[in-house]
Enzyme design. Structure first.
Site, PDB file in Angstrom:
ATOM      1  N   TYR A  38     -35.953  38.213  94.621  1.00 34.08           N
ATOM      2  CA  TYR A  38     -37.171  37.535  95.090  1.00 34.08           C
ATOM      3  C   TYR A  38     -38.315  38.544  95.242  1.00 34.08           C
ATOM      4  O   TYR A  38     -39.436  38.314  94.759  1.00 34.08           O
ATOM      5  CB  TYR A  38     -36.878  36.826  96.415  1.00 34.08           C
ATOM      6  CG  TYR A  38     -38.017  35.965  96.924  1.00 34.08           C
ATOM      7  CD1 TYR A  38     -38.234  34.687  96.408  1.00 34.08           C
ATOM      8  CD2 TYR A  38     -38.871  36.417  97.923  1.00 34.08           C
ATOM      9  CE1 TYR A  38     -39.278  33.892  96.873  1.00 34.08           C
ATOM     10  CE2 TYR A  38     -39.913  35.628  98.396  1.00 34.08           C
ATOM     11  CZ  TYR A  38     -40.109  34.365  97.874  1.00 34.08           C
ATOM     12  OH  TYR A  38     -41.140  33.570  98.328  1.00 34.08           O
ATOM     13  N   SER A  87     -46.231  36.096  97.699  1.00 30.77           N
ATOM     14  CA  SER A  87     -45.531  36.087  98.988  1.00 30.77           C
ATOM     15  C   SER A  87     -45.936  37.361  99.718  1.00 30.77           C
ATOM     16  O   SER A  87     -46.453  38.301  99.096  1.00 30.77           O
ATOM     17  CB  SER A  87     -44.024  36.087  98.733  1.00 30.77           C
ATOM     18  OG  SER A  87     -43.315  36.454  99.898  1.00 30.77           O
TER      19      SER A  87
HETATM   20  N1  LIG Z   1     -42.065  29.024 102.596  1.00 34.52           N
HETATM   21  C1  LIG Z   1     -42.392  30.281 102.753  1.00 34.52           C
HETATM   22  O1  LIG Z   1     -42.199  30.881 103.807  1.00 34.52           O
HETATM   23  C2  LIG Z   1     -43.015  31.029 101.610  1.00 34.52           C
HETATM   24  C3  LIG Z   1     -43.514  32.311 101.868  1.00 34.52           C
HETATM   25  C4  LIG Z   1     -44.082  33.017 100.824  1.00 34.52           C
HETATM   26  C5  LIG Z   1     -44.155  32.461  99.559  1.00 34.52           C
HETATM   27  N2  LIG Z   1     -43.650  31.222  99.343  1.00 34.52           N
HETATM   28  C6  LIG Z   1     -43.749  30.691  97.975  1.00 34.52           C
HETATM   29  O2  LIG Z   1     -44.369  29.424  98.010  1.00 34.52           O
HETATM   30  C7  LIG Z   1     -43.972  28.710  96.842  1.00 34.52           C
HETATM   31  C8  LIG Z   1     -43.569  27.311  97.256  1.00 34.52           C
HETATM   32  O3  LIG Z   1     -42.403  27.398  98.058  1.00 34.52           O
HETATM   33  P1  LIG Z   1     -42.143  26.415  99.295  1.00 34.52           P
HETATM   34  O4  LIG Z   1     -42.176  27.230 100.515  1.00 34.52           O
HETATM   35  O5  LIG Z   1     -42.997  25.225  99.192  1.00 34.52           O
HETATM   36  O6  LIG Z   1     -40.605  26.059  99.011  1.00 34.52           O
HETATM   37  P2  LIG Z   1     -39.929  24.668  98.581  1.00 34.52           P
HETATM   38  O7  LIG Z   1     -38.516  25.006  98.313  1.00 34.52           O
HETATM   39  O8  LIG Z   1     -40.244  23.632  99.607  1.00 34.52           O
HETATM   40  O9  LIG Z   1     -40.701  24.281  97.251  1.00 34.52           O
HETATM   41  C9  LIG Z   1     -40.445  24.872  96.003  1.00 34.52           C
HETATM   42  C10 LIG Z   1     -40.630  23.811  94.944  1.00 34.52           C
HETATM   43  O10 LIG Z   1     -40.437  24.406  93.658  1.00 34.52           O
HETATM   44  C11 LIG Z   1     -39.674  23.517  92.878  1.00 34.52           C
HETATM   45  N3  LIG Z   1     -38.991  24.213  91.785  1.00 34.52           N
HETATM   46  C12 LIG Z   1     -37.899  25.031  91.864  1.00 34.52           C
HETATM   47  N4  LIG Z   1     -37.554  25.455  90.651  1.00 34.52           N
HETATM   48  C13 LIG Z   1     -38.447  24.904  89.777  1.00 34.52           C
HETATM   49  C14 LIG Z   1     -38.594  24.963  88.384  1.00 34.52           C
HETATM   50  N5  LIG Z   1     -37.765  25.676  87.609  1.00 34.52           N
HETATM   51  N6  LIG Z   1     -39.626  24.290  87.823  1.00 34.52           N
HETATM   52  C15 LIG Z   1     -40.470  23.549  88.575  1.00 34.52           C
HETATM   53  N7  LIG Z   1     -40.358  23.440  89.913  1.00 34.52           N
HETATM   54  C16 LIG Z   1     -39.356  24.120  90.500  1.00 34.52           C
HETATM   55  C17 LIG Z   1     -38.707  22.869  93.854  1.00 34.52           C
HETATM   56  O11 LIG Z   1     -38.150  21.672  93.350  1.00 34.52           O
HETATM   57  C18 LIG Z   1     -39.597  22.666  95.074  1.00 34.52           C
HETATM   58  O12 LIG Z   1     -40.257  21.419  95.058  1.00 34.52           O
HETATM   59  C19 LIG Z   1     -42.849  29.517  96.195  1.00 34.52           C
HETATM   60  O13 LIG Z   1     -43.363  30.241  95.107  1.00 34.52           O
HETATM   61  C20 LIG Z   1     -42.428  30.454  97.304  1.00 34.52           C
HETATM   62  O14 LIG Z   1     -41.859  31.628  96.803  1.00 34.52           O
HETATM   63  C21 LIG Z   1     -43.096  30.491 100.336  1.00 34.52           C
END
Ligand SMILES: NC(=O)c1ccc[n+]([C@@H]2O[C@H](COP(=O)([O-])OP(=O)(O)OC[C@H]3O[C@@H](n4cnc5c(N)ncnc54)[C@H](O)[C@@H]3O)[C@@H](O)[C@H]2O)c1
Length: 251
Positions: free
Chosen positions: A152, A139
């Site tokens: 986080y 992130s």
């Molecule tokens: N959306 C943003 O702005 C952003 C920014 C930086 C980093 N990220 C990172 O991107 C990655 C994906 O996040 P996203 O934005 O798609 O969010 P999201 O909430 O849409 O997706 C996260 C997914 O992880 C799954 N998940 C949660 N706990 C789990 C577990 N114990 N085992 C397996 N799966 C699990 C959820 O069911 C979901 O499908 C994450 O690591 C997040 O930290 C997102």
């Protein structure tokens, strides 16, 4: 010819958001993909109408047995593993003084231990395959902190440093490890934090002030970078923080 023809990939957290986009993009480019998540309905949506080959598997990345099975079943179904995208993540916003021990543990278990387990079980299979690429989702909070995201930020800082360490350990054995650092992408993971910051509408309204490109990122824009890092086009890249943030951390 796809850019990932012949690759066998796993994407965790692939039931929605960025992980879904990654799984679909990798498959579109010719990789055979296992999409893992705890959300089985979400996984069905990921596989639905996908171009290319996606199998789905329930997997809680914080549980060693689940991750071990995810890797073993993928190898049994598709053959030698070349690509591991450790992407699953959660966010429980709170300052350390308000964060419960359970929420700290859960965040570290999913976001950091989940990456450790993914690498622990994938790397031996990738070595057997003659090498491969690990793509971890960090992130911008791997690099810079934000208020109310104590666990986080700690977990994502760890993901970047673990990626770098793995890059060093396996550089001579044909395994690369890089960490994508996305900026704001409007997916459900952000909604609890947005609520604390005045609501999603307010966050999106002020977004041009702090994400210089002036808009949210889209999951496909992160997935495109994962395809590049998974492919041999990035063959000289390992141990990198690959920032994909619309300029947020350029300031
Ligand atoms: N959306 C943003 O702005 C952003 C920014 C930086 C980093 N990220 C990172 O991107 C990655 C994906 O996040 P996203 O934005 O798609 O969010 P999201 O909430 O849409 O997706 C996260 C997914 O992880 C799954 N998940 C949660 N706990 C789990 C577990 N114990 N085992 C397996 N799966 C699990 C959820 O069911 C979901 O499908 C994450 O690591 C997040 O930290 C997102």
């Amino acid at each position: 010819m796809g850019r990932l023809d012949g690759k066998v990939a796993i994407v965790t957290g692939a039931g929605g958001g960025i992980g879904r986009a990654m799984a679909r993009a990798l498959a579109r480019e010719g990789a055979r993909v296992t999409a893992g998540d705890i959300d089985e309905e979400g996984l069905a949506g990921t596989a639905h109408d996908a171009e290319g080959e996606i199998r789905t598997q329930r997997c809680d990345v914080s549980k060693a047995a689940d991750v071990q099975r995810l890797v073993a079943d993928t190898v049994a179904a598709f053959g030698a593993l070349t690509t591991m995208c450790n992407n699953a993540g959660i966010s429980i916003p709170a300052r350390v003084t308000e964060l419960s021990e359970e929420d700290w543990d859960r965040t570290i278990d999913v976001n950091l231990k989940g990456v450790f387990l993914g690498c622990k079980y994938a790397i031996p299979e990738m070595l057997a395959a003659g090498g491969g690429s690990i793509v971890n989702t960090g992130s911008v909070n791997s690099l810079v902190a934000e208020p109310f995201l104590s666990a986080y930020c700690a977990s994502k800082g760890g993901v970047l440093m673990l990626s770098k360490e793995i890059a060093l350990d396996f550089a001579r054995e044909g395994i690369r490890a890089n960490c994508i650092c996305p900026g704001w992408v409007d997916t459900p993971i952000n909604w609890p934090h947005a609520e604390m910051m005045g609501g999603l509408g307010e966050v999106l309204r002020t977004l041009p002030d702090w994400q210089p490109i002036g808009r949210q990122g889209y999951p496909d824009e992160i997935a495109n970078v994962a395809v590049f890092l998974a492919s041999d086009e990035s063959s000289f890249m390992t141990g990198s923080a690959v920032v994909v943030d619309g300029g947020m951390t350029a300031k």
